[in-house]
Structure formats: C-alpha cells, structure tokens
Enzyme design. Structure first.
Site, PDB file in Angstrom:
ATOM      1  N   GLY A 154       8.578  -2.218   5.253  1.00 54.88           N
ATOM      2  CA  GLY A 154       7.516  -1.489   5.918  1.00 54.88           C
ATOM      3  C   GLY A 154       7.259  -0.139   5.292  1.00 54.88           C
ATOM      4  O   GLY A 154       6.297   0.550   5.635  1.00 54.88           O
ATOM      5  N   ASP A 166       5.610   1.477 -11.873  1.00 54.98           N
ATOM      6  CA  ASP A 166       5.294   0.937 -10.546  1.00 54.98           C
ATOM      7  C   ASP A 166       4.205   1.811  -9.942  1.00 54.98           C
ATOM      8  O   ASP A 166       4.428   2.547  -8.994  1.00 54.98           O
ATOM      9  CB  ASP A 166       6.524   0.891  -9.662  1.00 54.98           C
ATOM     10  N   SER A 179       7.156   0.477   1.764  1.00 58.92           N
ATOM     11  CA  SER A 179       6.790   0.409   0.350  1.00 58.92           C
ATOM     12  C   SER A 179       5.464   1.083   0.053  1.00 58.92           C
ATOM     13  O   SER A 179       4.506   0.970   0.816  1.00 58.92           O
ATOM     14  CB  SER A 179       6.702  -1.055  -0.084  1.00 58.92           C
ATOM     15  N   HIS A 205       3.526  -2.710  -7.512  1.00 56.50           N
ATOM     16  CA  HIS A 205       3.950  -4.044  -7.091  1.00 56.50           C
ATOM     17  C   HIS A 205       3.237  -4.499  -5.821  1.00 56.50           C
ATOM     18  O   HIS A 205       3.366  -5.659  -5.426  1.00 56.50           O
ATOM     19  CB  HIS A 205       5.469  -4.095  -6.896  1.00 56.50           C
ATOM     20  N   SER A 255       8.989   2.952  -4.452  1.00 56.46           N
ATOM     21  CA  SER A 255       9.045   1.773  -5.305  1.00 56.46           C
ATOM     22  C   SER A 255      10.001   0.744  -4.722  1.00 56.46           C
ATOM     23  O   SER A 255       9.600  -0.344  -4.330  1.00 56.46           O
ATOM     24  CB  SER A 255       9.476   2.158  -6.718  1.00 56.46           C
TER      25      SER A 255
END
Length: 455
Positions: free
Chosen positions: A349, A270, A351, A242, A366
């Site tokens: 912050g 993801d 991800s 993503h 994720s």
C-alpha cells in the site's frame, strides 16, 4: 609537496568564512537557523525547516524517540550539517571520503578524509574529523565496477551493495557469502576495500499498492502518487517505474479518469511520471496524517544519518534515518541503481509514495523488506534524478509564484537539477554547487550560500 601546501591554504581560507555556521547549527543554541536582519539566509532558513508540519514532527517523535524540541532541532542541525559537509567536500577535493551525522538531534557531523593534514580544517568548521584509507571517489569507483559486473551475473543471492562511508568500505550483503565473493571477484574489487555482510531477506518491490495518495493503473493495480510535478504547462506526478509502463492509463483514488504514464524505467532505475488531465491540479503538498497538507519547499538531498519520513495510506507516517546513498539492489525483476536505503518501514500500500526530510522532497518508494510491526528497511528512487531524467519541475511552495530573477547573465537556470561540484556563472561570478537540488526562482546562487559557494 607544493601541491599539498596549496591545498591546505585553500581549505583554511574556505574554513574562515563559514566556521561559525556549523557551530550555530549544531551547538543547540536557541538562535540556530535564524540569520541576523539583512544577512544571507542560514541553511535551515533556505530549506524551510520551519515548514515541517505537526504530522511529520509527531512521526519523528514516535519513530526516533524524540520530543518536539528535539525533532525541530534535528531538522535545523541536519540542514546546517548538509551545507557544511558540502563546503568541506569542495575544499578537500580528492581527499574527501564522505560525511554523516549522528545523535538524537544530529548534533555531530563527521567528515572523513584521506589526509591527516585536513583534520584542523574540518574541526575548524565544528565537525569531527576521521582519517581513513580510501577516498569517496575510490569507493564510488569500486562500487561502479560491481554495478558493471552485476549485469552479467545472477545477483539474487547477493542482492544489495553500496558504499559505506562510516566504515570506509564497499559492502556486499548476501544470502549466500559465496555469491558475494563471486561478485567481488568478477568486478575485480580488492578484498581490502570490501566487506561482506549476511542478510536473511531478499528485497522486493511493493506492487499494486497504495501510498501517500492512491491511484489505479489500467483499472486494476494500485500505487501511490509520489510528488506533483509540472513539465511546461503540463501537470502530473512522479512515481515508481515498477507501478506502470509508458502508455498505461491511471485513475485517481476516487476512480475518476486521471492521466497516462509518459515515461517509465524499471529495472535499471525505478522512476516514472504521469501526465494528468485538466480535472487534476498539481499542488505543492504531500498527504499527511489526518488529511493534513505537508509542504514541499524544495529537493535538497539529505546526508547519511539524516532523518527522513514517508507517507503511505497503508501505514500512515513513518520516520527513520538515511542509512546509505548510492545503493544497488536486486529485486526478482532485476537490479536498480542508485537508490537510497532508509530505516523507515513500509508495507503493501506504500509503493511509489513520498519520502521527505523536513520540507525537502527526497524520493519515491521503490521496495524493501520487513514491515511496520516487526521493523524493516526501504529503498527510494531519489527525486532529483527522476526530475532530471524527464525534464520535470517539482511543485513547491517555495519556488512557485516567486519573482523571476532579473537579467544578470550566466549559466544558472531555474528548473535545472544541480549536483555537488557542478559550476555555474551568475551575475559575472562563478559558483560551485554544494548540495544536490533543483533550482528555483529565489534560490539564485548569491541568495543561498547553503547550496552555492562562490569560487
């Protein structure tokens, strides 16, 4: 029946060879994880639990309420428990119904079975036995039906479903119970197999955020490097899908041109990877607290209940435990599956960043819910599936620079991702995979009984 008798003889024979391994690993003895000179390495030695850095151990102490010795013992016990669970899974066959660890030091391994006749064999390995109604294969099949049914439904109000081996059920977590019932009905899952639980928050992805080490996408959004990887001679890193689409450009935290997304999947999965330019070098480390390097020595998947830690530039190091494997979760953008759920917190912050258990890479951040002030949960994309999907090799300290094996012949191959139950040949013998991992030079089947069993 004759088939059952043959099954129990096979289980008993398998137990005799390795009964002492779990006892040593989970008994709390000072010698656990240390093999006598000339013997095969223990699981703890194979998975390099001794490579856990002070930053990770400190975070385990803070978040799991441990002292230093307990944190070190926990990593050793989890390594040994994973190997023992793998052997029992192979021995029990269709009776196997899951395994998990518990206790401050993960000193107790429980293995579930659908056949009471397996109890003695499980206990002979030093594990607790639990007799249940449904096999793991049956539960996984029910969960797969939920996944299929969800493609034609709006699951925003029933956003999470998974196999819970500890309760021997398939669980659907719902904002509205009616949404869970609709999903179960559409999937044709018997209610005796399922349980509905309520949840207050909808999971979300952590967009435009920074994790273990920040990078920028198309000079705007921010995410974080998961794990450095290679593909042939090309260097790069794994991250969350993503964070960017295929073809998007990236710059590093220093705003220096970095690379390009070569592949990206979201939703559904993801996962993504970025190929970097010659200015960037893949290293076998994760950025730790205070700028410390945290070694990555492999990617052996941890079991339910095992400790896991996450690196993120917003919240630093945080640790927790693995709650469930094979989770399906619905975000506003769509459903992804399978991911792993943890009790580790995260905030904007974090991800795309790294999850690691001991020195074993587990996955990339994720999404989740909550925060690190009030507590929360997170989901990670397992790293082995990502490596396999894109044909990547994890950068490790244990697998790099080692001597390549000779020419024993067979189907085993360095760099291949293997899952439990996979079989290979090596040196004229056949081996069965016990724990999911990516293979490396030095991890040939005869050398790592924690990962392979000769059949």
């Amino acid at each position: 029946m004759p088939h059952r008798k043959r099954h129990h003889r096979a289980v008993g024979a398998a137990v005799a060879a390795t009964a002492a391994l779990l006892v040593a690993g989970l008994s709390g003895s000072a010698s656990a994880g240390t093999a006598p000179a000339g013997s095969a390495p223990t699981a703890a030695e194979t998975l390099r639990t001794d490579a856990a850095p002070p930053a990770l151990l400190n975070a385990m102490q803070r978040d799991l309420g441990l002292d230093r010795r307990q944190a070190e013992r926990r990593l050793v016990n989890e390594a040994e428990a994973g190997a023992t669970a793998g052997r029992l899974r192979a021995a029990l066959g269709g009776d196997f119904a899951g395994a998990w660890v518990r206790g401050a030091e993960s000193a107790t391994l429980t293995v579930a079975t659908t056949d009471a006749g397996d109890v003695a064999a499980i206990e002979a390995r030093g594990a607790e036995a639990k007799v249940v109604r449904h096999s793991l294969a049956d539960l996984d099949a029910a969960k797969a039906r939920l996944d299929k049914a969800a493609t034609g439904l709006n699951t925003a109000d029933a956003p999470v479903w998974y196999v819970d081996t500890r309760t021997n059920t398939v669980v659907v977590e719902a904002i509205r119970p009616a949404a869970a019932r609709s999903l179960l009905t559409a999937a044709g899952v018997d209610r005796s197999l399922a349980r509905v639980e309520s949840r207050a928050e909808r999971p979300r992805t952590f967009y435009d955020l920074r994790g273990g080490e920040a990078y920028y996408i198309n000079n705007s959004g921010r995410c974080s490097v998961g794990f450095p990887v290679t593909k042939g001679t090309q260097q790069g890193f794994a991250t969350a899908g993503h964070c960017g689409r295929t073809g998007a450009g990236t710059t590093g935290a220093n705003r220096v041109a970095q690379g390009t997304f070569q592949g990206s999947i979201f939703p559904g999965r993801d996962m993504a990877w970025v190929a970097t330019n010659s200015s960037w070098t893949a290293t076998p480390y994760v950025l730790g607290a205070g700028g410390q390097n945290v070694q990555v020595t492999g990617s052996t998947a941890a079991t339910v209940g095992a400790s896991v830690c996450r690196s993120g530039s917003t919240t630093g190091w945080h640790c927790g435990t693995i709650r469930q494997l094979n989770i399906s979760v619905t975000y506003p953008e769509g459903t992804i599956s399978p991911v792993t759920r943890t009790t580790v917190c995260a905030e904007p912050g974090d991800s795309g960043g790294s999850y690691i258990s001991g020195s074993q890479a587990q996955g990339v951040t994720s999404g989740g819910s909550g925060d690190c002030r009030s507590g929360g949960e997170t989901f990670f994309q397992p790293i082995n599936a990502l490596l396999q999907n894109y044909g990547l090799t994890l950068k490790t300290t244990g697998g790099d620079g080692g001597e390549e094996p000779g020419e024993p012949g067979g189907t085993w191959a360095s760099g291949t991702v293997y899952q439990p139950g996979d079989t290979v040949t090596y040196g004229g013998a056949t081996y069965r995979c016990l724990q999911g991992h990516q293979a490396y030079a030095g991890w040939e089947p005869p050398n790592v009984p924690a990962l392979w069993q000769r059949v």
